[in-house]
Design an enzyme around this catalytic site. Sequence first.
Site, PDB file in Angstrom:
ATOM      1  N   ASP A  13       4.995   7.992 -15.678  1.00  0.00           N
ATOM      2  CA  ASP A  13       6.152   8.385 -14.859  1.00  0.00           C
ATOM      3  C   ASP A  13       5.824   9.530 -13.896  1.00  0.00           C
ATOM      4  OD1 ASP A  13       7.701   6.538 -16.356  1.00  0.00           O
ATOM      5  OD2 ASP A  13       7.890   8.039 -17.931  1.00  0.00           O
ATOM      6  N   LYS A  16       3.655   7.282  -9.486  1.00  0.00           N
ATOM      7  CA  LYS A  16       2.546   6.522  -8.885  1.00  0.00           C
ATOM      8  C   LYS A  16       3.046   5.466  -7.904  1.00  0.00           C
ATOM      9  CE  LYS A  16       1.198   5.491 -13.121  1.00  0.00           C
ATOM     10  NZ  LYS A  16       2.013   6.383 -13.949  1.00  0.00           N
ATOM     11  N   GLY A  40       7.337   1.173 -15.203  1.00  0.00           N
ATOM     12  CA  GLY A  40       8.460   1.086 -14.276  1.00  0.00           C
ATOM     13  C   GLY A  40       8.125   1.917 -13.061  1.00  0.00           C
ATOM     14  N   HIS A  41       7.919   1.272 -11.941  1.00  0.00           N
ATOM     15  CA  HIS A  41       7.565   1.998 -10.719  1.00  0.00           C
ATOM     16  C   HIS A  41       8.710   1.903  -9.721  1.00  0.00           C
ATOM     17  CE1 HIS A  41       2.998   1.543 -11.702  1.00  0.00           C
ATOM     18  NE2 HIS A  41       3.592   2.492 -12.395  1.00  0.00           N
ATOM     19  N   GLN A 220       1.383   3.623 -16.773  1.00  0.00           N
ATOM     20  CA  GLN A 220       1.382   4.630 -17.849  1.00  0.00           C
ATOM     21  C   GLN A 220       0.524   5.827 -17.419  1.00  0.00           C
ATOM     22  OE1 GLN A 220       0.741   1.100 -19.092  1.00  0.00           O
ATOM     23  NE2 GLN A 220       2.949   1.145 -18.979  1.00  0.00           N
TER      24      GLN A 220
END
Length: 426
Positions: A13, A16, A40-41, A220
């Site tokens: 988180d 990225k 989750g991006h 991650q």
Amino acid sequence: MPAYAVIGAQWGDEGKGKIIDFLAENAAVIARYSGGNNAGHTVINDAGTFKLHLVPSGICWPHTMNVIGNGVVVDPDVLLKEINENELDPQHLAVSDRAHLIMPYHIVLDQLEEERRGNAAIGTTGRGVGPAYVDKVARLGLRVGELLDPENLALRLPEIVAFKNEIITKIYGGDPVDLDSVFALTNRWATELAAYIRPVENIVADALESDGNVIIEGAQGSLLDLDHGTYPYVTSSNPTVGGTLTGLGMGPGSYGGVAGVYKAYCTRVGAGPFPTEMLGEEGDRIREQAGEYGTTTGRPRRIGWFDGVAGRYSARVNGFDAMIITRLDTLDGWDEINICVAYEIDGVRTEQFPVDAVMLDRAEPIYETISGWTESTRAITEYSQLNAGARSYIKRLEEIVGVPAKIISTGPRREETLVLQDFLAH
Ligand code: IMP
């Protein structure tokens, strides 16, 4: 042209997705190499806000090819949803035939295993990622390419499903999965995904031999790495740079740069040691201001001050040559800011990141406190506009981590980015 890795340097988180969307303007291929839809991006640009879990964060640039490498574990339902929502086509997205599938029984097992762990639960995302990697290593996994051979699947599936059902029912007392529905599901996945299934290593190799940059997209963070993270409170893959080579099938000589993405403070989702954790009002202030809730599970993220011990360790195990600092603007308006420069463990000062999660849990952070700044850094794109306090904070992080900062993110939108030095070749 070379490859450039953009790797999470903390517990995930770090932002990225935003950075990759920013860099992808000058890239031909963007490649995911590890993890699954536990990631989750969030990408925000003129086209809207995109919350991506599997497809790489380059998809908003029509000139890019986005690939999901063999090291990723793929839930085809999630992939198909992202393909449909973002109207992607096989000219812009490919998934490796060697990537392993997350099957319905992996999701069931992820939840049952967590329940069984009780107080020692890892706090997984519950997406079946860990159990899918377990099957890969146990040589019981099914790969994306196998979807295209239904006759072989019809031979393999009954035995695997029967074995998984024994574990689900006899060990955990859960409900078995239905073989016929699983087989029907794989047939649907095959039909809908066929055009996207490709030997991704060739796409990457071709790009490296031609004139476009290749961006390797981390998911991650390094401190969640199966080997280098805070084991056992880790994910089941290798987000560190080593994972990029096995997870994509490319050689180390391909690299032009390896960047670590560091948030200006730290966050962690799920259980596990977190020495600089800010419990109480200070942590709440950052969480609410910066919306620190998980993109995948919506869980509140744990908040902490920048951990220089962990940050330096992360730089070492990845060989970072660039630091990318995100969410600098979140620290606007703090009178004082803490940076952890060492730990005290059982009365002894150390600057080493302990191997043992139990020992890390006993680590008391030793802080260096610096003055904050009142001026806003939000959306600043020129170094000359950055206030002196924020400049000295960046300088201090560079010194502590031992890597030069090349990009600073000053807001979630693509254009809210300050480039100190070029990271990609032009
Ligand atoms: P798993 O990857 O779902 O097995 O979860 C293992 C640990 O990694 C848990 O603490 C999760 O919260 C954490 N984790 C997995 N993916 C991410 C991510 O993308 N960001 C932050 N934490 C993650």
